[in-house]
Design an enzyme around this catalytic site. Sequence first.
Site: not given
Length: 489
Positions: A180-182
């Site tokens: 999850n890049d965020c």
Amino acid sequence: LDELSASWDELLGRFQVSTGDGKLDRMVNIWNQYQCMVTFNLSRSASYYESGMGRGMGFRDSNQDLLGFVHMIPGRARSRILDIAATQLPDGSAWHQYQPLTKKGNADIGGGFNDDPLWLIAGTSAYIKETGDTSILSEVVTFDDGGEGTLFEHLTRSFEFTVTHKGPHGLPLIGRADWNDCLRLGADGESSFVAMQFYYAISIICQFARCKNDMKSSEYWEKKLEETGKLIQSLYWDNDRFIRGYTQAGERIGAAADKEANLWLNPQSWAVISGLASKEQADIALEAVYRHLNTEYGAVLMNPPYHSHAFDGALSVIYNQGTKENAGIFSQSQGWLILAEAMCGHGEHAFTYFMENAPSAQNDRAEIRRLEPYCYGQFTEGSASRHPGRSHVHWLTGTASTMMVGCVEGILGIRPDLTGIRLSPSIPQNWDCLEIHKDFRGKHLHIVIQNPNRKESGVQKLVLNGTELAENYIPASLLNEKNEILLTM
Ligand code: IFM
């Protein structure tokens, strides 16, 4: 045109299924495989989204893209694994992306995503399980600094990197972010996703040791697996769900009591895929997903979306509620969910999730979906959005591969391992008979699955070329050039 058509027939013919459900068949037999080829070729790089050095082939993405593609052209998957490994840094970490033309890590993007190194183990394992080709482990590959080692050495360094990058609770650090890049948990933040990948990696090493009949090493790794499992369980299981991680400040993310984002999809499915969850936990966690995350278009990534209670590193709060990583229906995660449900024998749920999000099932609501009815996009807007069901970022997603695995290994239950292939279908109860053609390690399998008692899982009998086998497992050594396989559920 005839040649082109014949070449696709040959390629797609390596795996074909006939379930009686045209929507699933059309995806698995044609479009999903086609999109797997597209993402394998282009990754998220040389597409309409290309923007100079700002993007490249993702280390994690390219490993993931292999998983649903490896049966089509195993030789190309093999070279890709070696290309990816050659961009690895000597300490086992990875550049997050590499340039397809130079095959060098992209320093502008940098590294530090701690899920990256572990994907190399998953990608290599999938290749070996499909092909039986363990020689890949002995291939000598350079590291980013010009040093070199066998692929096996690269995998060891991926593993060692995780071992040497643990946080205050003794669990793997997230680094900059994980899948999850965020999700930014801070320098000391720990991620349950990476912890589960780590657990999965140890279980792969156990399988390798057992397969080599190396009892000493196999006992050692089994003990490690047990210790790691206990630790993850004690810190990440929260009554009816696995939490998402710990921030640098020690705050738990994804716990039931949180005001927002108190249930996350990926830790529940990965707890099952990795083998960490007990049967009881798996059933409870997946039921929580069904109750709290599912929508008519698939399951949202977490819920409720971030809005007023986002912690500092919750970058997804910049997205509208119900979109992308902020409680959107992330398409790739649907494939993992399908796989997890199927691994638990929940054929009905696995199929429901497939249909909710399948492009081929959207022809009568194209004005809502607004995406080609044959390809997956990165995400669909979730229930918190004003446009639920609207989908975005066509083609540019790892979904086709994850979905291929969810359908083939999950619903259809075709699960190759190091020494053979396990058959364990998890299907909707109203399917009475299905037929599969698969090429496997240079041999052909014709599998007929009969479901006279309308079960959603469970194998009563497996017959290979006229001989009944003791369990639902076919050792590769028993396979002929052409094989007739009859499975009764
Ligand atoms: O996992 C990432 C992927 O690498 C790029 N697109 C978004 C995904 C989820 O954040």
